[in-house]
Design a protein around this motif. Structure first.
Motif, PDB file in Angstrom:
ATOM      1  N   UNK A   1       5.475  11.570  12.100  1.00 48.40           N
ATOM      2  CA  UNK A   1       5.136  11.990  13.443  1.00 48.40           C
ATOM      3  C   UNK A   1       6.310  12.021  14.472  1.00 48.40           C
ATOM      4  N   UNK A   2       6.807  10.826  14.512  1.00 49.61           N
ATOM      5  CA  UNK A   2       7.987  10.518  15.413  1.00 49.61           C
ATOM      6  C   UNK A   2       9.081  11.388  15.098  1.00 49.61           C
ATOM      7  N   UNK A   3       9.440  11.675  13.570  1.00 52.35           N
ATOM      8  CA  UNK A   3      10.490  12.584  13.143  1.00 52.35           C
ATOM      9  C   UNK A   3      10.134  14.063  13.524  1.00 52.35           C
ATOM     10  N   UNK A   4       8.785  14.441  13.476  1.00 55.85           N
ATOM     11  CA  UNK A   4       8.651  15.760  13.974  1.00 55.85           C
ATOM     12  C   UNK A   4       8.817  15.931  15.533  1.00 55.85           C
ATOM     13  N   UNK A   5       8.559  14.863  16.280  1.00 53.27           N
ATOM     14  CA  UNK A   5       8.510  14.826  17.500  1.00 53.27           C
ATOM     15  C   UNK A   5      10.265  15.084  17.905  1.00 53.27           C
ATOM     16  N   UNK A   6      11.022  14.562  17.267  1.00 54.82           N
ATOM     17  CA  UNK A   6      12.538  14.541  17.355  1.00 54.82           C
ATOM     18  C   UNK A   6      13.082  15.856  16.950  1.00 54.82           C
ATOM     19  N   UNK A   7      12.642  16.408  16.021  1.00 48.78           N
ATOM     20  CA  UNK A   7      12.898  17.728  15.890  1.00 48.78           C
ATOM     21  C   UNK A   7      12.410  18.651  16.870  1.00 48.78           C
ATOM     22  N   UNK A   8      11.277  18.764  17.217  1.00 48.14           N
ATOM     23  CA  UNK A   8      10.834  19.443  18.316  1.00 48.14           C
ATOM     24  C   UNK A   8      11.530  19.243  19.395  1.00 48.14           C
ATOM     25  N   UNK A   9      11.948  18.302  19.801  1.00 46.15           N
ATOM     26  CA  UNK A   9      12.636  18.104  21.011  1.00 46.15           C
ATOM     27  C   UNK A   9      14.046  18.561  20.927  1.00 46.15           C
ATOM     28  N   UNK A  10      14.740  18.393  19.674  1.00 46.94           N
ATOM     29  CA  UNK A  10      16.040  19.012  19.390  1.00 46.94           C
ATOM     30  C   UNK A  10      16.049  20.494  19.474  1.00 46.94           C
ATOM     31  N   UNK A  11      14.595  20.988  19.045  1.00 53.04           N
ATOM     32  CA  UNK A  11      14.726  22.650  19.227  1.00 53.04           C
ATOM     33  C   UNK A  11      14.568  23.043  20.618  1.00 53.04           C
ATOM     34  N   UNK A  12      14.004  22.291  21.318  1.00 48.70           N
ATOM     35  CA  UNK A  12      13.862  22.765  22.757  1.00 48.70           C
ATOM     36  C   UNK A  12      15.146  22.169  23.705  1.00 48.70           C
ATOM     37  N   UNK A  13      15.929  21.320  23.060  1.00 47.88           N
ATOM     38  CA  UNK A  13      17.199  21.004  23.808  1.00 47.88           C
ATOM     39  C   UNK A  13      18.169  22.295  23.650  1.00 47.88           C
ATOM     40  N   UNK A  14      18.201  22.681  22.267  1.00 48.20           N
ATOM     41  CA  UNK A  14      19.164  23.793  21.954  1.00 48.20           C
ATOM     42  C   UNK A  14      18.666  25.106  22.724  1.00 48.20           C
ATOM     43  N   UNK A  15      17.279  25.285  22.744  1.00 45.06           N
ATOM     44  CA  UNK A  15      16.707  26.571  23.625  1.00 45.06           C
ATOM     45  C   UNK A  15      17.278  26.486  25.282  1.00 45.06           C
ATOM     46  N   UNK A  16      16.818  25.386  25.789  1.00 45.17           N
ATOM     47  CA  UNK A  16      17.254  25.157  27.245  1.00 45.17           C
ATOM     48  C   UNK A  16      18.748  25.373  27.352  1.00 45.17           C
TER      49      UNK A  16
ATOM     50  N   UNK B   1       8.212  20.745  34.179  1.00 41.50           N
ATOM     51  CA  UNK B   1       9.010  21.867  34.528  1.00 41.50           C
ATOM     52  C   UNK B   1       9.285  22.732  33.409  1.00 41.50           C
ATOM     53  N   UNK B   2       9.855  22.108  32.319  1.00 39.95           N
ATOM     54  CA  UNK B   2      10.267  22.409  31.223  1.00 39.95           C
ATOM     55  C   UNK B   2       9.096  22.709  29.882  1.00 39.95           C
ATOM     56  N   UNK B   3       8.283  21.935  29.805  1.00 40.96           N
ATOM     57  CA  UNK B   3       7.318  22.095  28.948  1.00 40.96           C
ATOM     58  C   UNK B   3       6.462  23.185  29.238  1.00 40.96           C
ATOM     59  N   UNK B   4       5.817  23.107  30.607  1.00 38.11           N
ATOM     60  CA  UNK B   4       4.697  24.113  31.229  1.00 38.11           C
ATOM     61  C   UNK B   4       5.529  25.366  30.891  1.00 38.11           C
ATOM     62  N   UNK B   5       6.983  25.536  31.025  1.00 37.24           N
ATOM     63  CA  UNK B   5       7.415  26.873  31.111  1.00 37.24           C
ATOM     64  C   UNK B   5       7.264  27.286  29.506  1.00 37.24           C
ATOM     65  N   UNK B   6       7.810  26.643  28.446  1.00 34.90           N
ATOM     66  CA  UNK B   6       7.560  26.950  27.447  1.00 34.90           C
ATOM     67  C   UNK B   6       6.121  27.187  26.857  1.00 34.90           C
ATOM     68  N   UNK B   7       5.243  26.442  27.553  1.00 36.54           N
ATOM     69  CA  UNK B   7       3.733  26.593  27.116  1.00 36.54           C
ATOM     70  C   UNK B   7       3.323  27.952  27.499  1.00 36.54           C
ATOM     71  N   UNK B   8       3.784  28.210  28.914  1.00 38.42           N
ATOM     72  CA  UNK B   8       3.099  29.438  29.442  1.00 38.42           C
ATOM     73  C   UNK B   8       3.548  30.534  29.018  1.00 38.42           C
TER      74      UNK B   8
END
Length: 283
Positions: A142-157, A85-92
């Protein structure tokens, strides 16, 4: 469900906000893990749903044509929306509608090919044996980039979903709430902070990362980047041109003496140094 401030055992605004953040983080972690359960799993986009294929994009099923395959996938869109639900909302809502991507899709005769190429690239990239830096005891890029991406999404939601007590929560001082302290540490953002705050943030980052990882008696880390300007003569020596360049600030610490010092050099200087070292000590 809490409907009013008079409900029994109501959470405080801080508890309410923290609970919301933790629930969102758990959901994001769940979706990202389903998308990439193992380090080299390549089938994540096949489980993500349209416009990506549910099969190997390089080898579609031979007995079914593309239109039939698309119809089958489209019939499961609601299923994929519930799974992510969260990732597809951001994607679409944000990725697909990004101006550069949207204009590119309009100019293509077959939009489906764009997503096929993207999926093929993703699956090929996931097969690459990129070092996970375990020999240095640090997170891979690669993992550090994923953590930063998740942190951005968490702040957004976390900012998008509102609780009853959010107005009261955000009226509190930074010391009382400090909801994004870990996010600030992760991003290592020094902008807009006083010198004292910068030192505290950097100290906290060092504690979190457990620095002092010595190799051959030295601990070497990139401590920051400094933006500089230089003035050069213009074309044919006419006038002056101001150009911008960056200096990488490297922190070095000796294990035996505990002595620390900083080195500021341009990227090209480090590249030249790397070439000279390789000549002296070829692999």
């Amino acid at each position: 469900m809490i409907t009013s401030k008079t409900d029994h055992n109501i959470l405080t605004p801080t508890q309410e906000h923290t609970l919301k953040k933790q629930l969102l983080n758990l959901q994001l972690t769940r979706e990202l893990n389903k998308l990439s359960p193992t380090y080299n799993d390549i089938s994540g986009l096949r489980r993500f749903g349209p416009p990506f294929k549910m099969y190997d994009p390089n080898h579609p099923p031979p007995t079914i044509n593309n239109q039939e395959l698309k119809g089958i996938a489209d019939s499961y869109i609601e299923h994929f929306n519930k799974e992510f639900p969260l990732l597809r909302m951001v994607f679409n809502e944000y990725f697909v509608t990004f101006p550069f991507i949207r204009s590119h899709l309009k100019n293509m005769k077959d939009e489906d090919q764009f997503w096929v190429h993207l999926q093929v690239f993703w699956e090929l990239w996931k097969t690459k044996k990129i070092s996970n830096s375990n020999d240095r005891g640090e997170l891979s890029k690669r993992k550090l980039l994923l953590y930063k991406f998740q942190a951005f999404l968490l702040m957004f939601f976390n900012s998008s979903f509102l609780c009853l007590g959010d107005d009261e929560y955000f009226d509190q001082s930074n010391e009382e709430r400090n909801a994004y302290k870990k996010f600030d540490k992760l991003m290592q953002n020094r902008s807009g902070n006083e010198d004292g705050d910068n030192k505290n943030i950097l100290n906290d980052i060092e504690q979190l990362q457990n620095v002092d990882k010595f190799i051959d008696g030295l601990d070497i880390n990139v401590a920051g980047v400094d933006k500089c300007e230089e003035t050069k003569k213009g074309m044919f020596g006419i006038g002056k041109v101001v150009s911008t360049y960056y200096l990488f600030i490297i922190k070095v610490k000796e294990k035996d003496t505990g002595k620390e010092w900083f080195v500021r050099r341009r990227y090209s200087e480090f590249a030249d140094f790397d070439k000279e070292i390789f000549k002296l000590y070829p692999v």
